[in-house]
Scaffold this motif. Structure first.
Motif, PDB file in Angstrom:
ATOM      1  N   PHE A  14       3.569   1.022 -13.967  1.00  0.00           N
ATOM      2  CA  PHE A  14       3.127   0.211 -15.096  1.00  0.00           C
ATOM      3  C   PHE A  14       4.058   0.472 -16.267  1.00  0.00           C
ATOM      4  N   GLU A  15       4.637  -0.591 -16.801  1.00  0.00           N
ATOM      5  CA  GLU A  15       5.582  -0.472 -17.907  1.00  0.00           C
ATOM      6  C   GLU A  15       6.721   0.494 -17.580  1.00  0.00           C
ATOM      7  N   GLY A  16       7.173   0.448 -16.319  1.00  0.00           N
ATOM      8  CA  GLY A  16       8.300   1.255 -15.883  1.00  0.00           C
ATOM      9  C   GLY A  16       7.972   2.688 -15.531  1.00  0.00           C
ATOM     10  N   LYS A  17       6.713   3.100 -15.672  1.00  0.00           N
ATOM     11  CA  LYS A  17       6.320   4.469 -15.365  1.00  0.00           C
ATOM     12  C   LYS A  17       5.456   4.496 -14.105  1.00  0.00           C
ATOM     13  N   GLU A  18       5.760   5.439 -13.235  1.00  0.00           N
ATOM     14  CA  GLU A  18       5.044   5.549 -11.964  1.00  0.00           C
ATOM     15  C   GLU A  18       3.575   5.874 -12.207  1.00  0.00           C
ATOM     16  N   ILE A  19       2.716   5.222 -11.435  1.00  0.00           N
ATOM     17  CA  ILE A  19       1.273   5.479 -11.499  1.00  0.00           C
ATOM     18  C   ILE A  19       0.897   6.416 -10.364  1.00  0.00           C
ATOM     19  N   SER A  20       0.173   7.465 -10.695  1.00  0.00           N
ATOM     20  CA  SER A  20      -0.348   8.374  -9.680  1.00  0.00           C
ATOM     21  C   SER A  20      -1.806   8.018  -9.436  1.00  0.00           C
ATOM     22  N   LEU A  21      -2.048   7.367  -8.328  1.00  0.00           N
ATOM     23  CA  LEU A  21      -3.405   6.952  -7.972  1.00  0.00           C
ATOM     24  C   LEU A  21      -3.914   7.854  -6.861  1.00  0.00           C
ATOM     25  N   PRO A  22      -4.882   8.722  -7.152  1.00  0.00           N
ATOM     26  CA  PRO A  22      -5.369   9.663  -6.128  1.00  0.00           C
ATOM     27  C   PRO A  22      -5.791   8.944  -4.854  1.00  0.00           C
ATOM     28  N   LYS A  23      -5.535   9.575  -3.726  1.00  0.00           N
ATOM     29  CA  LYS A  23      -5.961   9.010  -2.449  1.00  0.00           C
ATOM     30  C   LYS A  23      -7.483   9.052  -2.372  1.00  0.00           C
ATOM     31  N   GLY A  24      -8.033   8.122  -1.616  1.00  0.00           N
ATOM     32  CA  GLY A  24      -9.480   8.084  -1.449  1.00  0.00           C
ATOM     33  C   GLY A  24     -10.064   6.752  -1.881  1.00  0.00           C
ATOM     34  N   ASP A  25     -10.929   6.213  -1.051  1.00  0.00           N
ATOM     35  CA  ASP A  25     -11.581   4.947  -1.319  1.00  0.00           C
ATOM     36  C   ASP A  25     -12.282   4.986  -2.680  1.00  0.00           C
ATOM     37  N   ALA A  26     -12.136   3.913  -3.464  1.00  0.00           N
ATOM     38  CA  ALA A  26     -12.753   3.727  -4.772  1.00  0.00           C
ATOM     39  C   ALA A  26     -12.073   4.514  -5.888  1.00  0.00           C
ATOM     40  N   SER A  27     -10.940   5.171  -5.603  1.00  0.00           N
ATOM     41  CA  SER A  27     -10.154   5.798  -6.666  1.00  0.00           C
ATOM     42  C   SER A  27      -9.631   4.707  -7.590  1.00  0.00           C
ATOM     43  N   VAL A  28      -9.690   4.941  -8.919  1.00  0.00           N
ATOM     44  CA  VAL A  28      -9.386   3.888  -9.891  1.00  0.00           C
ATOM     45  C   VAL A  28      -8.399   4.376 -10.945  1.00  0.00           C
ATOM     46  N   TRP A  29      -7.487   3.492 -11.332  1.00  0.00           N
ATOM     47  CA  TRP A  29      -6.617   3.691 -12.485  1.00  0.00           C
ATOM     48  C   TRP A  29      -6.693   2.434 -13.335  1.00  0.00           C
ATOM     49  N   SER A  30      -6.695   2.607 -14.662  1.00  0.00           N
ATOM     50  CA  SER A  30      -6.648   1.446 -15.544  1.00  0.00           C
ATOM     51  C   SER A  30      -5.782   1.756 -16.751  1.00  0.00           C
ATOM     52  N   SER A  31      -5.220   0.715 -17.353  1.00  0.00           N
ATOM     53  CA  SER A  31      -4.378   0.882 -18.536  1.00  0.00           C
ATOM     54  C   SER A  31      -5.231   1.288 -19.723  1.00  0.00           C
ATOM     55  N   SER A  32      -4.586   1.758 -20.791  1.00  0.00           N
ATOM     56  CA  SER A  32      -5.325   2.238 -21.962  1.00  0.00           C
ATOM     57  C   SER A  32      -6.151   1.124 -22.603  1.00  0.00           C
ATOM     58  N   ARG A  33      -5.671  -0.115 -22.521  1.00  0.00           N
ATOM     59  CA  ARG A  33      -6.413  -1.255 -23.068  1.00  0.00           C
ATOM     60  C   ARG A  33      -7.314  -1.914 -22.036  1.00  0.00           C
ATOM     61  N   GLU A  34      -7.284  -1.370 -20.810  1.00  0.00           N
ATOM     62  CA  GLU A  34      -8.109  -1.862 -19.700  1.00  0.00           C
ATOM     63  C   GLU A  34      -7.853  -3.338 -19.396  1.00  0.00           C
ATOM     64  N   ASP A  35      -6.612  -3.790 -19.657  1.00  0.00           N
ATOM     65  CA  ASP A  35      -6.282  -5.167 -19.308  1.00  0.00           C
ATOM     66  C   ASP A  35      -5.793  -5.289 -17.868  1.00  0.00           C
ATOM     67  N   ILE A  36      -5.544  -4.146 -17.214  1.00  0.00           N
ATOM     68  CA  ILE A  36      -5.245  -4.138 -15.783  1.00  0.00           C
ATOM     69  C   ILE A  36      -5.892  -2.921 -15.152  1.00  0.00           C
ATOM     70  N   LYS A  37      -6.498  -3.132 -13.996  1.00  0.00           N
ATOM     71  CA  LYS A  37      -7.173  -2.048 -13.278  1.00  0.00           C
ATOM     72  C   LYS A  37      -6.735  -2.071 -11.821  1.00  0.00           C
ATOM     73  N   ILE A  38      -6.467  -0.878 -11.261  1.00  0.00           N
ATOM     74  CA  ILE A  38      -6.088  -0.747  -9.855  1.00  0.00           C
ATOM     75  C   ILE A  38      -7.152   0.102  -9.173  1.00  0.00           C
ATOM     76  N   GLU A  39      -7.723  -0.410  -8.108  1.00  0.00           N
ATOM     77  CA  GLU A  39      -8.802   0.280  -7.403  1.00  0.00           C
ATOM     78  C   GLU A  39      -8.495   0.326  -5.904  1.00  0.00           C
ATOM     79  N   ARG A  40      -8.514   1.510  -5.336  1.00  0.00           N
ATOM     80  CA  ARG A  40      -8.327   1.606  -3.880  1.00  0.00           C
ATOM     81  C   ARG A  40      -9.546   1.011  -3.173  1.00  0.00           C
ATOM     82  N   THR A  41      -9.265   0.251  -2.116  1.00  0.00           N
ATOM     83  CA  THR A  41     -10.339  -0.327  -1.315  1.00  0.00           C
ATOM     84  C   THR A  41     -10.414   0.318   0.066  1.00  0.00           C
TER      85      THR A  41
END
Length: 347
Positions: free
Chosen positions: A181-208
């Protein structure tokens, strides 16, 4: 005696009705609810409650289905959908690449390996795809697959990219997803339902799932289901890809669900949602191929300029333009020619 029986019957009936009412209320209370705020939708300001089969919009680990609402669905009811891309559903892009457009028509867009193309270009967001591929001896064109997605969105043209990382051999126990995001690598923990979102919450990534599958949510714009898969030996034999031993061509299966689009939306997939679009895919053939490489080619994954692109660098909001009336029912074209509300599936 008869009076006692009649009284007993009414007591049982009242108790049963009361118990049923309590159960219904408890089920409703345990299901999540959302309200549609899209003014031109038939469901404006109407609440939609998730069915008991999928009570949550973000279900817990291990769930196979999630709740979704469609503000342009005439019946204004929330429905269940699979948590991974449905490659036979509307808005999907899978295989080499096989698309199902907003009009329900199946078509192939091969593009060219190691190049980038705009899948969707609208006034305030764009989705590009980078293709990988190979060309066996004797073939006139590349076999291609979608290797990565690049998203540009918002007033400041924020960027997000997702890729299937290269692997010589596929390992189900390895995560083959790369996110930034914005050129910086996102570390999204492994595991179903693990979630990352931007500081403004305009984008959210959720493991399914534990690995290799995510749901990308662009707030009030789109939902994108993504799954990473390899070209297997069986695929290679059937389709005669000529896959080398040192690359399993890990690639993306993708399905889009748009929450709003303008009437001028463009892109390989985006244009198929326009009311005036006439799909050039030739019907009745095994692989209906459409062109447009020159119209939709971009210089890089996060570049918004192409000959037909309409992205406005975030200077215009979809709230200020005439929106398309979207019916986002999931289409499954495997069950016959008619699937979903107002959609005709063509083979």
């Amino acid at each position: 005696m008869k009076g006692d029986l009649r009284t007993g019957f009414y007591v049982i009936l009242v108790v049963t009705l009361y118990a049923f009412t309590v159960i219904v209320k408890l089920e409703a209370a345990s299901s999540e609810t959302k309200t549609c705020f899209q003014r031109k939708s038939p469901c404006f300001l109407k609440k939609q409650t998730c069915p008991k089969q999928c009570p949550s919009f973000s279900p817990p680990a291990g769930s196979t289905k999630a709740c979704v609402i469609d503000c342009f669905n005439p019946i204004c009811k929330a429905t269940c959908r699979n948590r991974k891309p449905n490659c036979n559903g509307k808005g999907s892009a899978c295989l080499d690449p096989r698309f199902i457009g907003g009009d329900g028509v199946v078509f192939y867009f091969h593009g060219k390996r190691d190049e980038n193309f705009a899948l969707v270009s609208d006034v305030d967001f764009q989705v590009n795809a980078r293709f990988i591929g190979l060309r066996p001896s004797g073939r006139s064109r590349d076999f291609t697959w979608i290797q990565s997605l690049g998203l540009i969105f918002g007033h400041n043209s924020k960027t997000f990219s997702l890729e299937a990382t290269k692997a010589a051999k596929w390992d189900n126990q390895v995560d083959h997803l790369g996110l930034s995001f914005e050129g910086k690598e996102i570390s999204l923990p492994k595991g179903d339902a693990s979630v990352w979102s931007s500081s403004r919450e305009d984008i959210k990534i959720e493991r399914t799932s534990d690995l290799n599958s995510v749901l990308i949510t662009l707030q009030d714009i789109a939902e994108i289901w993504v799954n990473v898969v390899p070209i297997t030996k069986e695929d290679d034999i059937i389709h005669r890809y000529g896959r080398p031993e040192d690359d399993c061509f890990a690639h993306l299966e993708v399905q889009f669900r748009f929450l709003k689009l303008s009437k001028n939306v463009e892109g390989v997939l985006g244009r198929t949602y326009r009311e005036d679009f006439k799909n050039p895919a030739k019907q009745g053939v095994a692989m209906p191929v459409v062109g447009g490489e020159d119209k939709y080619r971009t210089v890089s994954l996060l570049e918004t300029n192409c000959n037909a692109c309409v992205y406005s660098s975030g200077l215009i909001s979809l709230d200020k333009v005439e929106p398309l009336l979207l019916n986002q029912n999931t289409v499954d074209c495997t069950g016959g020619s008619s699937s979903g509300v107002g959609i005709f599936c063509r083979k």
